[in-house]
Design a protein around this motif. Structure first.
Motif, PDB file in Angstrom:
ATOM      1  N   ILE A   4      39.655  38.654  43.859  1.00 14.32           N
ATOM      2  CA  ILE A   4      40.306  39.952  43.722  1.00 14.32           C
ATOM      3  C   ILE A   4      39.245  41.010  43.950  1.00 14.32           C
ATOM      4  CG2 ILE A   4      41.519  41.522  42.170  1.00 14.32           C
ATOM      5  CD1 ILE A   4      42.570  38.998  40.710  1.00 14.32           C
ATOM      6  N   GLU A   5      39.488  41.881  44.927  1.00 14.77           N
ATOM      7  CA  GLU A   5      38.603  43.009  45.201  1.00 14.77           C
ATOM      8  C   GLU A   5      39.372  44.280  44.867  1.00 14.77           C
ATOM      9  OE1 GLU A   5      37.120  43.049  49.193  1.00 14.77           O
ATOM     10  OE2 GLU A   5      35.990  41.201  48.920  1.00 14.77           O
ATOM     11  N   ALA A   6      38.826  45.064  43.969  1.00 14.05           N
ATOM     12  CA  ALA A   6      39.475  46.321  43.584  1.00 14.05           C
ATOM     13  C   ALA A   6      38.519  47.464  43.887  1.00 14.05           C
ATOM     14  CB  ALA A   6      39.819  46.302  42.102  1.00 14.05           C
ATOM     15  N   ILE A   7      38.998  48.439  44.637  1.00 14.06           N
ATOM     16  CA  ILE A   7      38.243  49.659  44.905  1.00 14.06           C
ATOM     17  C   ILE A   7      38.832  50.723  43.980  1.00 14.06           C
ATOM     18  CG2 ILE A   7      37.570  51.367  46.630  1.00 14.06           C
ATOM     19  CD1 ILE A   7      36.642  48.594  47.426  1.00 14.06           C
ATOM     20  N   ILE A   8      37.990  51.281  43.093  1.00  9.21           N
ATOM     21  CA  ILE A   8      38.489  52.225  42.085  1.00  9.21           C
ATOM     22  C   ILE A   8      37.581  53.447  42.009  1.00  9.21           C
ATOM     23  CG2 ILE A   8      39.542  50.378  40.728  1.00  9.21           C
ATOM     24  CD1 ILE A   8      37.173  50.699  38.737  1.00  9.21           C
ATOM     25  N   LYS A   9      38.044  54.442  41.272  1.00  7.55           N
ATOM     26  CA  LYS A   9      37.227  55.628  41.013  1.00  7.55           C
ATOM     27  C   LYS A   9      36.084  55.249  40.063  1.00  7.55           C
ATOM     28  CE  LYS A   9      40.847  58.999  41.814  1.00  7.55           C
ATOM     29  NZ  LYS A   9      41.594  60.145  41.321  1.00  7.55           N
ATOM     30  N   LYS A  60      33.490  49.064  43.858  1.00  6.52           N
ATOM     31  CA  LYS A  60      34.237  47.845  44.197  1.00  6.52           C
ATOM     32  C   LYS A  60      33.927  46.785  43.144  1.00  6.52           C
ATOM     33  CE  LYS A  60      33.239  45.244  47.895  1.00  6.52           C
ATOM     34  NZ  LYS A  60      33.313  44.664  49.257  1.00  6.52           N
ATOM     35  N   ILE A  61      34.982  46.252  42.552  1.00  8.10           N
ATOM     36  CA  ILE A  61      34.879  45.173  41.580  1.00  8.10           C
ATOM     37  C   ILE A  61      35.378  43.905  42.262  1.00  8.10           C
ATOM     38  CG2 ILE A  61      35.705  44.279  39.363  1.00  8.10           C
ATOM     39  CD1 ILE A  61      36.267  47.215  38.576  1.00  8.10           C
ATOM     40  N   GLU A  62      34.587  42.829  42.168  1.00  3.39           N
ATOM     41  CA  GLU A  62      34.987  41.548  42.744  1.00  3.39           C
ATOM     42  C   GLU A  62      34.982  40.485  41.651  1.00  3.39           C
ATOM     43  OE1 GLU A  62      33.156  41.044  46.962  1.00  3.39           O
ATOM     44  OE2 GLU A  62      31.738  42.235  45.765  1.00  3.39           O
ATOM     45  N   VAL A  63      36.084  39.763  41.536  1.00  9.27           N
ATOM     46  CA  VAL A  63      36.178  38.637  40.594  1.00  9.27           C
ATOM     47  C   VAL A  63      36.873  37.476  41.293  1.00  9.27           C
ATOM     48  CG1 VAL A  63      36.184  40.026  38.479  1.00  9.27           C
ATOM     49  CG2 VAL A  63      38.335  39.467  39.564  1.00  9.27           C
ATOM     50  N   ILE A  64      36.458  36.259  40.948  1.00 11.68           N
ATOM     51  CA  ILE A  64      37.128  35.062  41.450  1.00 11.68           C
ATOM     52  C   ILE A  64      37.812  34.402  40.264  1.00 11.68           C
ATOM     53  CG2 ILE A  64      36.828  32.809  42.546  1.00 11.68           C
ATOM     54  CD1 ILE A  64      34.404  34.000  43.995  1.00 11.68           C
ATOM     55  N   VAL A  65      39.119  34.169  40.417  1.00 10.64           N
ATOM     56  CA  VAL A  65      39.920  33.676  39.291  1.00 10.64           C
ATOM     57  C   VAL A  65      40.847  32.557  39.747  1.00 10.64           C
ATOM     58  CG1 VAL A  65      39.861  35.909  38.106  1.00 10.64           C
ATOM     59  CG2 VAL A  65      41.747  35.398  39.651  1.00 10.64           C
ATOM     60  N   PRO A  66      41.291  31.725  38.792  1.00 11.21           N
ATOM     61  CA  PRO A  66      42.302  30.706  39.114  1.00 11.21           C
ATOM     62  C   PRO A  66      43.616  31.371  39.537  1.00 11.21           C
ATOM     63  CG  PRO A  66      41.291  30.270  36.965  1.00 11.21           C
ATOM     64  CD  PRO A  66      40.838  31.629  37.401  1.00 11.21           C
ATOM     65  N   ASP A  67      44.362  30.676  40.395  1.00 12.10           N
ATOM     66  CA  ASP A  67      45.626  31.223  40.921  1.00 12.10           C
ATOM     67  C   ASP A  67      46.580  31.700  39.832  1.00 12.10           C
ATOM     68  OD1 ASP A  67      44.916  30.798  43.576  1.00 12.10           O
ATOM     69  OD2 ASP A  67      45.813  28.800  43.643  1.00 12.10           O
ATOM     70  N   GLU A  68      46.636  30.964  38.718  1.00 17.41           N
ATOM     71  CA  GLU A  68      47.661  31.250  37.703  1.00 17.41           C
ATOM     72  C   GLU A  68      47.464  32.575  36.961  1.00 17.41           C
ATOM     73  OE1 GLU A  68      44.785  28.112  36.154  1.00 17.41           O
ATOM     74  OE2 GLU A  68      46.135  28.229  37.870  1.00 17.41           O
ATOM     75  N   ILE A  69      46.282  33.190  37.039  1.00 19.14           N
ATOM     76  CA  ILE A  69      46.092  34.461  36.323  1.00 19.14           C
ATOM     77  C   ILE A  69      45.908  35.662  37.252  1.00 19.14           C
ATOM     78  CG2 ILE A  69      45.207  33.355  34.235  1.00 19.14           C
ATOM     79  CD1 ILE A  69      42.390  34.340  35.071  1.00 19.14           C
ATOM     80  N   VAL A  70      46.110  35.462  38.549  1.00 16.66           N
ATOM     81  CA  VAL A  70      45.916  36.544  39.523  1.00 16.66           C
ATOM     82  C   VAL A  70      46.801  37.748  39.208  1.00 16.66           C
ATOM     83  CG1 VAL A  70      46.235  37.204  41.942  1.00 16.66           C
ATOM     84  CG2 VAL A  70      45.069  35.080  41.373  1.00 16.66           C
ATOM     85  N   ASP A  71      48.091  37.518  39.002  1.00 10.40           N
ATOM     86  CA  ASP A  71      49.011  38.630  38.740  1.00 10.40           C
ATOM     87  C   ASP A  71      48.638  39.383  37.466  1.00 10.40           C
ATOM     88  OD1 ASP A  71      50.461  38.132  41.035  1.00 10.40           O
ATOM     89  OD2 ASP A  71      51.936  36.868  40.011  1.00 10.40           O
ATOM     90  N   LYS A  72      48.242  38.642  36.444  1.00  6.70           N
ATOM     91  CA  LYS A  72      47.849  39.246  35.171  1.00  6.70           C
ATOM     92  C   LYS A  72      46.611  40.139  35.347  1.00  6.70           C
ATOM     93  CE  LYS A  72      47.707  37.515  30.454  1.00  6.70           C
ATOM     94  NZ  LYS A  72      47.544  36.315  29.647  1.00  6.70           N
ATOM     95  N   LYS A  85      46.750  60.000  40.580  1.00  7.81           N
ATOM     96  CA  LYS A  85      46.343  60.978  41.600  1.00  7.81           C
ATOM     97  C   LYS A  85      45.888  60.246  42.855  1.00  7.81           C
ATOM     98  CE  LYS A  85      45.112  64.532  38.356  1.00  7.81           C
ATOM     99  NZ  LYS A  85      44.278  64.556  37.198  1.00  7.81           N
ATOM    100  N   LEU A  86      45.869  60.977  43.954  1.00  4.14           N
ATOM    101  CA  LEU A  86      45.411  60.459  45.226  1.00  4.14           C
ATOM    102  C   LEU A  86      44.005  59.886  45.079  1.00  4.14           C
ATOM    103  CD1 LEU A  86      46.654  60.446  48.067  1.00  4.14           C
ATOM    104  CD2 LEU A  86      45.387  62.525  48.537  1.00  4.14           C
ATOM    105  N   GLY A  87      43.748  58.733  45.686  1.00  3.20           N
ATOM    106  CA  GLY A  87      42.410  58.145  45.649  1.00  3.20           C
ATOM    107  C   GLY A  87      42.180  57.160  44.521  1.00  3.20           C
ATOM    108  N   ASP A  88      43.239  56.712  43.847  1.00  2.00           N
ATOM    109  CA  ASP A  88      43.078  55.739  42.761  1.00  2.00           C
ATOM    110  C   ASP A  88      42.520  54.409  43.249  1.00  2.00           C
ATOM    111  OD1 ASP A  88      43.759  57.274  40.610  1.00  2.00           O
ATOM    112  OD2 ASP A  88      45.790  56.499  40.406  1.00  2.00           O
ATOM    113  N   GLY A  89      42.743  54.061  44.515  1.00  2.00           N
ATOM    114  CA  GLY A  89      42.135  52.865  45.066  1.00  2.00           C
ATOM    115  C   GLY A  89      43.120  51.812  45.509  1.00  2.00           C
TER     116      GLY A  89
END
Length: 113
Positions: A4-9, A60-72, A85-89
């Motif tokens: 999971i790669e998340a780009i955030i403020k 950018k936050i990167e984590v590797i997780v098991p399939d079963e908890i991806v949605d959570k 607001k605009l730019g949340d990521g």
């Protein structure tokens, strides 16, 4: 497994990191990045001169997780990083075939736990 790669403020980093730690995420990679989307950048004043900042600072936050908890995990990131607001990521979910822990040689989910 998924990455999971998340780009955030940037000011949301501590809040997201703490929420992921509470969920039991034991490791993550944080990178300071710059980019733009719909936000497009903005103009700033420096020593009386106006200039355009094309790339907005993000984290950018990167984590590797098991399939079963991806949605959570994605739900927690979305909830804690959202300002409305605009730019949340963005959050990207990428398939991971294998992971190897260099120190021990462990593979797969053993290597991420």
């Amino acid at each position: 497994m998924k990455k999971i790669e998340a780009i955030i403020k940037p000011f949301k980093l501590d809040e997201v990191k703490d929420a992921l730690n509470e969920m039991g995420i034991k490791g993550m990679t944080i990178t300071e990045v710059k980019g733009f989307g719909r936000q497009k950048g903005h103009t700033e004043l420096y020593r009386g001169a106006e200039y355009v900042v094309d790339f907005i600072p993000k984290v950018k936050i990167e984590v590797i997780v098991p399939d079963e908890i991806v949605d959570k995990i994605c739900g927690v990131i979305e909830k804690t990083a959202k300002t409305g607001k605009l730019g949340d990521g963005k959050i990207a979910i990428i398939n991971i075939d294998d992971v190897i822990r260099i120190r021990t040689g462990q593979r797969g989910e053993e290597a991420i736990n």
